[in-house]
Design a protein around this motif. Structure first.
Motif, PDB file in Angstrom:
ATOM      1  N   MET A 294       0.828  -1.202   0.000  1.00  0.00           N
ATOM      2  CA  MET A 294       0.000   0.000   0.000  1.00  0.00           C
ATOM      3  C   MET A 294       0.865   1.256   0.000  1.00  0.00           C
ATOM      4  N   ARG A 295       1.971   1.237   0.728  1.00  0.00           N
ATOM      5  CA  ARG A 295       2.869   2.385   0.757  1.00  0.00           C
ATOM      6  C   ARG A 295       3.480   2.632  -0.627  1.00  0.00           C
ATOM      7  N   ALA A 296       3.822   1.538  -1.314  1.00  0.00           N
ATOM      8  CA  ALA A 296       4.372   1.659  -2.666  1.00  0.00           C
ATOM      9  C   ALA A 296       3.322   2.222  -3.615  1.00  0.00           C
ATOM     10  N   ALA A 297       2.057   1.842  -3.416  1.00  0.00           N
ATOM     11  CA  ALA A 297       0.980   2.349  -4.275  1.00  0.00           C
ATOM     12  C   ALA A 297       0.811   3.853  -4.108  1.00  0.00           C
ATOM     13  N   PHE A 298       0.849   4.325  -2.871  1.00  0.00           N
ATOM     14  CA  PHE A 298       0.676   5.755  -2.626  1.00  0.00           C
ATOM     15  C   PHE A 298       1.899   6.567  -3.037  1.00  0.00           C
ATOM     16  N   ALA A 309      -2.980   0.596  -8.392  1.00  0.00           N
ATOM     17  CA  ALA A 309      -2.064  -0.022  -7.432  1.00  0.00           C
ATOM     18  C   ALA A 309      -2.710  -0.182  -6.058  1.00  0.00           C
ATOM     19  N   VAL A 310      -3.504   0.821  -5.636  1.00  0.00           N
ATOM     20  CA  VAL A 310      -4.208   0.713  -4.349  1.00  0.00           C
ATOM     21  C   VAL A 310      -5.223  -0.426  -4.390  1.00  0.00           C
ATOM     22  N   ALA A 311      -5.942  -0.550  -5.509  1.00  0.00           N
ATOM     23  CA  ALA A 311      -6.908  -1.645  -5.649  1.00  0.00           C
ATOM     24  C   ALA A 311      -6.198  -2.997  -5.594  1.00  0.00           C
ATOM     25  N   LEU A 343      -0.859   7.910   4.179  1.00  0.00           N
ATOM     26  CA  LEU A 343      -0.908   9.224   3.545  1.00  0.00           C
ATOM     27  C   LEU A 343      -0.646  10.336   4.558  1.00  0.00           C
ATOM     28  N   ARG A 344      -1.295  10.287   5.703  1.00  0.00           N
ATOM     29  CA  ARG A 344      -1.238  11.362   6.681  1.00  0.00           C
ATOM     30  C   ARG A 344       0.122  11.436   7.363  1.00  0.00           C
ATOM     31  N   GLY A 345       0.626  10.269   7.788  1.00  0.00           N
ATOM     32  CA  GLY A 345       1.879  10.263   8.540  1.00  0.00           C
ATOM     33  C   GLY A 345       3.037  10.821   7.747  1.00  0.00           C
ATOM     34  N   ASP A 346       3.118  10.447   6.478  1.00  0.00           N
ATOM     35  CA  ASP A 346       4.226  10.913   5.652  1.00  0.00           C
ATOM     36  C   ASP A 346       4.166  12.423   5.441  1.00  0.00           C
ATOM     37  N   VAL A 347       2.974  12.960   5.254  1.00  0.00           N
ATOM     38  CA  VAL A 347       2.848  14.394   5.003  1.00  0.00           C
ATOM     39  C   VAL A 347       3.295  15.203   6.210  1.00  0.00           C
ATOM     40  N   VAL A 348       2.826  14.820   7.397  1.00  0.00           N
ATOM     41  CA  VAL A 348       3.173  15.565   8.602  1.00  0.00           C
ATOM     42  C   VAL A 348       4.668  15.446   8.916  1.00  0.00           C
ATOM     43  N   LYS A 352       6.059  16.150   2.451  1.00  0.00           N
ATOM     44  CA  LYS A 352       5.963  15.771   1.045  1.00  0.00           C
ATOM     45  C   LYS A 352       4.693  14.971   0.834  1.00  0.00           C
ATOM     46  N   ARG A 353       3.969  15.292  -0.232  1.00  0.00           N
ATOM     47  CA  ARG A 353       2.672  14.663  -0.494  1.00  0.00           C
ATOM     48  C   ARG A 353       2.804  13.535  -1.507  1.00  0.00           C
ATOM     49  N   ILE A 354       1.675  12.821  -1.730  1.00  0.00           N
ATOM     50  CA  ILE A 354       1.747  11.610  -2.543  1.00  0.00           C
ATOM     51  C   ILE A 354       2.089  11.886  -3.998  1.00  0.00           C
TER      52      ILE A 354
END
Length: 748
Positions: A294-298, A309-311, A343-348, A352-354
């Motif tokens: 899932m992390r690779a998909a985002f 990729a998320v699906a 998504l949230r943890g990486d941004v904070v 950097k966003r997806i």
């Protein structure tokens, strides 16, 4: 003939179980009322009116019922909820309905079917207004079906029932026992002469565009501690003025929240026995099975690739789970929690966003105008993977929308319609009439643009803007604002200033850390905590909409979001200016409209008996003619010659000839002493034989005949009011007045 026959005497009825002496009055036994009803009522002074909340007398089989009254506007809110969740339910099925009954204002519905039909735009928008602040306040994991119905019972034509309905709905939910973490309350705020006004009247808001002193129509809903929802239209307010209005509103709703709590202490039902589901073990299994994939998909920046990729990651997770885990109703919640945490943890943490942008970056923008050859105005606004094809059509007064509302009929000359087809997100779906989302997004764009429209007296057109969303990945409503501004300028609408809009997001962590995101993607909207849309010009805000998915935000966060949104808005305006900066030329296919004002007492003459005169004008000229009650006449046609013909015909009816003026005329009758000439509409005058030529004539017929076209000068009127005309002082070829040469003085 039963209804028209003689009336028979009504039989007398006796109710069993009630002594013959007990009077039956207004639907109940007078001396038994206290046994039938357990009424609770609370009141307070709120602004200029009294606010009353009452329960216990009406609709007692609903889980919660409250009738809220402000002034003489009353709204009944009824709440019911299912006591069991449907098997496999993986979302919260909350439905909010708002209904305006025409009897509330002493009216009968128009049309053939004399009853309320499908919801009006106002009813749909108000239902959304109530839904948005209450939805986040239900207990986490509560997925029982909930129905909230708000019915306007009385309308005093002063206090708008939407605010009353919001308060009634919140109170009914608080009493019902449903796991609702409220109450919430709402109010409307105006802004006049630098002062905030609580709950301005319906008339004040209806005439917002025509009242330069009233610069704001803001609705705010919130809890005791935080703001939950904002909806507004404004006239270029600064960020500080808008933030001040929101703060003012939050202060004004505090006593209303206290009033709801007082009512609940007296009449609330026992809380429904609900335990939030514990799916920590399931979440751990989901995380272990698919976090890496899932992390690779985002990490993929392209939307279509990321969606696929998320699906695939979801399917891989399901393949790793047991049969029992797959049947768990909380599987969807566990999946969403995993996606949100990534998504949230990486941004904070990283900023950097997806899609690789920083928190303040706006996606690449391309603006084009004049795409469609036959439309009056068109624009294609593309921002990243969000795209809107926006078309403007100019019409006449006949095209204005007639709005039948409780407080009376009105007309609107600015329409904005928003369409969101399934292909815009690469999906297959049903296509039908506009849904609540489409109506809501269209109204948001309408609010953003209406502040910069020219006055109807300066630009007498009906304007229809249609936004076709052809691609969507976040903030298509703001794309409609930008595209609408470009499209109207392309159509030649003289906007006061271009308008741009941007959608802001928020990620708020449990430790208090947060990140405000500019120009959010669809995933950031779906998995974030706030949808904060700001539209405006270079000088100020024209519309603000905010929805919160958590228990409100602080003023500090809102101030940061407004400042960041201003930077984004100015950047977008700069990109739009590369395509067009001011109103372009009118399309040859658009109608031209010319206005003229005539005395009110002349309207009858222009219309004529049975409309004979106005029909002749329309048929002769080929133009459309619209006559207002105030004497304003709008003449419309794509052909300038048609407009001039209609204008001249109307002018000849209403205008009075001026002494000394030269006019084209036609001889209608020749007599011994001169000729009668029709020279000004249907007005005739006499050219005396001495005024025909500068020579003596034996008879006027020597030079004139009936039907001959001549040029005459109006000399004046005789003692009896008869018109005196002259031909000899006018050059019959050029129409110029012949000046007498001064006589030379004699040497004597």
């Amino acid at each position: 003939h039963l209804r028209s026959g003689a009336q028979t005497q009504r039989p007398e009825y006796k109710m069993t179980g009630q002594g013959e002496s007990a009077p039956y009055v207004h639907g109940h036994w007078a001396d038994k009322e206290t046994l039938m009803f357990e009424v609770s009522k609370k009141s307070m002074q709120w602004g200029e009116e009294t606010l009353t909340l009452e329960t216990g007398k009406v609709a007692r089989q609903a889980d919660g019922t409250v009738i809220a009254t402000l002034g003489e506007t009353s709204v009944m809110a009824n709440v019911t909820f299912a006591k069991e969740m449907k098997p496999g339910q993986d979302f919260f099925p909350l439905t909010v309905h708002y209904q305006e009954k025409y009897y509330a204002a002493g009216k009968i519905p128009g049309g053939f079917f004399k009853r309320e039909a499908r919801p009006s735009e106002k009813e749909t928008l108000t239902a959304r207004l109530i839904d948005r602040p209450i939805r986040p306040l239900f207990a986490e994991g509560f997925k029982h079906e909930v129905l909230v119905m708000c019915t306007v019972l009385s309308h005093d034509l002063v206090n708008d029932p939407d605010i009353v309905a919001m308060i009634a709905a919140s109170a009914a939910l608080t009493l019902s026992g449903v796991p609702f973490m409220g109450p919430v309350a709402g109010c409307r705020v105006g802004f006049v002469d630098g002062e905030y006004v609580l709950n301005p009247t319906v008339d004040d808001m209806d005439h917002l565009r025509s009242n330069p002193e009233q610069r704001l129509d803001l609705v705010v809903a919130g809890t005791k501690d935080a703001v939950m929802m904002v909806e507004s239209e404004a006239y270029e307010l600064t960020e500080d003025e808008m933030l001040g209005a929101v703060t003012f509103a939050h202060e004004q709703i505090q006593p209303v929240i206290d009033l709801i709590i007082d009512l609940a202490e007296a009449a609330a039902k026992e809380p429904f026995d609900f335990q939030a589901p514990d799916y920590s073990d399931l979440y751990a299994a989901v995380k272990a099975a698919g976090e890496t994939q899932m992390r690779a998909a985002f990490a993929l920046s392209d939307k279509q690739e990321r969606v696929a990729a998320v699906a695939a990651a979801r399917e891989a997770i399901k393949a790793a789970l047991s049969e029992e885990q797959l049947e768990d109703a909380n599987l969807g919640s566990a999946m969403k929690k995993l996606e949100a945490s990534i998504l949230r943890g990486d941004v904070v943490k990283t900023g950097k966003r997806i899609d690789g942008r920083s928190t303040t970056d706006v996606r690449q923008i391309v603006c084009e105008t004049g795409l469609l050859p036959r439309t009056h105005g068109s624009a294609l606004f593309t921002r990243g993977e969000t795209q809107g094809l926006v078309v403007t059509t100019l019409g006449t007064g006949d095209d204005e929308q007639i709005i039948d509302a409780l407080h009376g009929n009105s007309r609107s000359n600015f329409l904005l319609h928003y369409n969101f087809p399934p292909y815009s997100v690469g999906e297959v779906g049903r296509v039908g009439s506009p849904g609540r989302r489409e109506i809501g997004h269209g109204k948001l764009a309408w609010r953003a643009l209406q502040a910069v429209l020219p006055a109807a007296t300066d630009f007498p057109y009906t304007i229809r803007v249609v936004s076709e969303i052809t691609e969507s990945n976040g903030s298509s409503s703001m794309a409609s604002v930008c595209g609408g501004s470009l499209s109207m300028m392309d159509a030649g609408v003289p906007l006061k200033a271009p308008v741009a809009g941007v959608a802001m997001g928020l990620i708020l962590e449990d430790d208090g850390s947060y990140a405000v995101l500019t120009d959010i993607l669809g995933d950031e909207d779906h998995l974030g905590d706030m949808d904060f849309k700001v539209a405006g010009t270079e000088n100020g805000i024209t519309s603000l909409q905010m929805d919160i998915k958590v228990a409100g935000i602080t003023p500090e966060i809102m101030k940061t979001a407004l400042a960041q949104a201003k930077e984004g808005r100015l950047h977008i305006l700069g990109e739009m200016s590369k395509a067009i900066t001011e109103a372009g030329e009118f399309s040859v296919h658009a109608p031209r409209i010319e206005t003229m004002n005539i005395p009110v007492d002349k309207i009858r003459e222009v219309i004529g008996s049975g409309g004979k005169v106005i029909r002749e004008i329309v048929e002769t000229s080929g133009a459309k003619v619209d006559i207002g009650e105030d004497g304003t006449i709008k003449i419309a046609s794509p052909d300038g010659a048609s407009i001039k013909t209609a204008y001249d015909m109307i002018y000849s009816i209403v205008a009075e000839p001026e002494v000394g003026g030269i006019y084209d005329g036609k001889v209608v009758k020749v007599v011994d002493f001169g000729a009668f000439v029709n020279f000004f509409g249907k007005r005739d005058g006499l050219v005396h034989v001495s005024q025909i030529e500068n020579r003596r004539l034996n008879h006027p017929s020597d030079v004139l005949k009936e039907g001959q076209e001549v040029k005459v000068k109006l000399l004046g009127f005789d003692d009896r009011g008869k018109v005196r005309l002259s031909m000899k002082v006018v050059d019959q070829t050029t129409g110029e007045e012949i000046k007498e040469e001064p006589k030379e003085k004699s040497e004597d």
